[in-house]
Structure formats: structure tokens, C-alpha cells
Design a protein around this motif. Structure first.
Motif: not given
Length: 172
Positions: A39-67
Motif C-alpha cells: 500500500d505504501k509502495g516503498q522500495l529499497h533501490a540500488v544505484d549500481l553506478r553510484r553503489l548506493t542503496v536507498f528507499a524510494t517510492s515506486t513513482k521514482n524508479v523504472a521511469q523516464e520523462r516522456d518515454f
């Protein structure tokens, strides 16, 4: 709760009245399945370029502007995004029903989910970039052949004039 199945042609999501700019190549309804609290849609994401882990919303991952934008065509630039929105609503319900049933038995739900898998396989930036590179290479090779000699070029110009693509009196 999910609504009953519906015809895509009559489905008008709220986004049908505005232009969506953040287009997901992996639908949020699918991404929510990886969240600790769906219901909250919070994911743990991994940025492989920066080698960081962070929590974010599903709205912020696997998306591109005007894809999914169709700005270079004669149809509504947001038509594809709107079509995906209707399909993804149905997929979301199919996923919920399949998870609740603990089975993959309903043929319609199975069809939606298998189509989702196929879309995820082909609808991503890496596949699009590969297709664009291939298309550009074909265009370049074709044009290299067309202009490889004055006779070949003149032949193509004659054919284009005969087909009406170039005005008969044009000299370029």
C-alpha cells in the motif's frame, strides 16, 4: 479493490485529461509487489553506478520523462501512455487476484500477466537504445549506397519524382 474487467476502448483514466510526463517502463503495479508494504509502495533501490542503496517510492524508479511519447507522429503524443494506463489497471487486478488465489489458474489473468512479462522484456531503455542504433546503422548504410555514385543517385531521384515524392521540376 479491483473493479471488474472492462473494455480498454471505453476506459478513460484520470490521466486521459492531462499529459503524463513520467512514463514507467516497468509498471508501478508490478513494482509494488517488491515493496515491504504494497500500500505504501516503498522500495529499497540500488544505484549500481553510484553503489548506493536507498528507499524510494515506486513513482521514482523504472521511469523516464516522456518515454512513451509519440511527439514525432500525427497522433496524440500521450496516446501510448494512455493505452498502457488502461492495460496496467487490468494487470494490477490480475496480479491481485492471482496473489490472493495463490494460483495462476484464471486464463484471462494469466494472459494479462504474460503480456506484462513480454512488455517488460521489450519496453525498456536498453532495448530501445539497441533498436535505435540498429535503425540508424541501416539508414546510414542505405544512404551510403544511394549516394555511392552519380548514376545511382540520379536513378533514385528519377524514381522519387515518378512516385511523386519530389516535384518534377526539382533539381536537388
Amino acid at each position: 479493490p479491483c473493479r471488474p474487467r472492462r473494455d480498454f476502448g471505453s476506459f478513460k483514466p484520470i490521466s486521459a485529461f492531462m499529459t503524463a510526463r513520467r512514463h514507467h517502463y516497468v509498471p508501478q503495479c508490478y513494482l509494488k509487489g517488491f515493496a515491504a508494504d504494497r500500500d505504501k509502495g516503498q522500495l529499497h533501490a540500488v544505484d549500481l553506478r553510484r553503489l548506493t542503496v536507498f528507499a524510494t517510492s515506486t513513482k521514482n524508479v523504472a521511469q523516464e520523462r516522456d518515454f512513451h511519447s509519440l511527439a514525432d507522429t500525427n497522433v496524440d503524443a500521450d496516446a501510448l501512455e494512455k493505452a498502457f494506463s488502461g492495460f496496467e489497471s487490468e494487470v494490477s487486478c490480475a496480479l491481485e487476484r492471482s496473489i490472493a488465489a495463490g494460483a495462476f489458474d484464471d486464463i484471462d489473468d494469466r494472459s494479462y500477466i504474460l503480456n506484462l512479462i513480454a512488455l517488460i522484456a521489450v519496453k525498456n531503455p536498453r532495448v530501445r537504445a539497441n533498436a535505435d542504433r540498429f535503425r540508424k546503422r541501416i539508414y546510414k548504410t542505405t544512404m551510403d549506397l544511394v549516394v555511392s555514385s552519380p548514376d545511382i543517385w540520379a536513378s533514385h531521384v528519377r524514381k522519387a519524382k515518378a512516385a511523386g515524392f519530389i516535384k518534377p521540376e526539382a533539381d536537388t
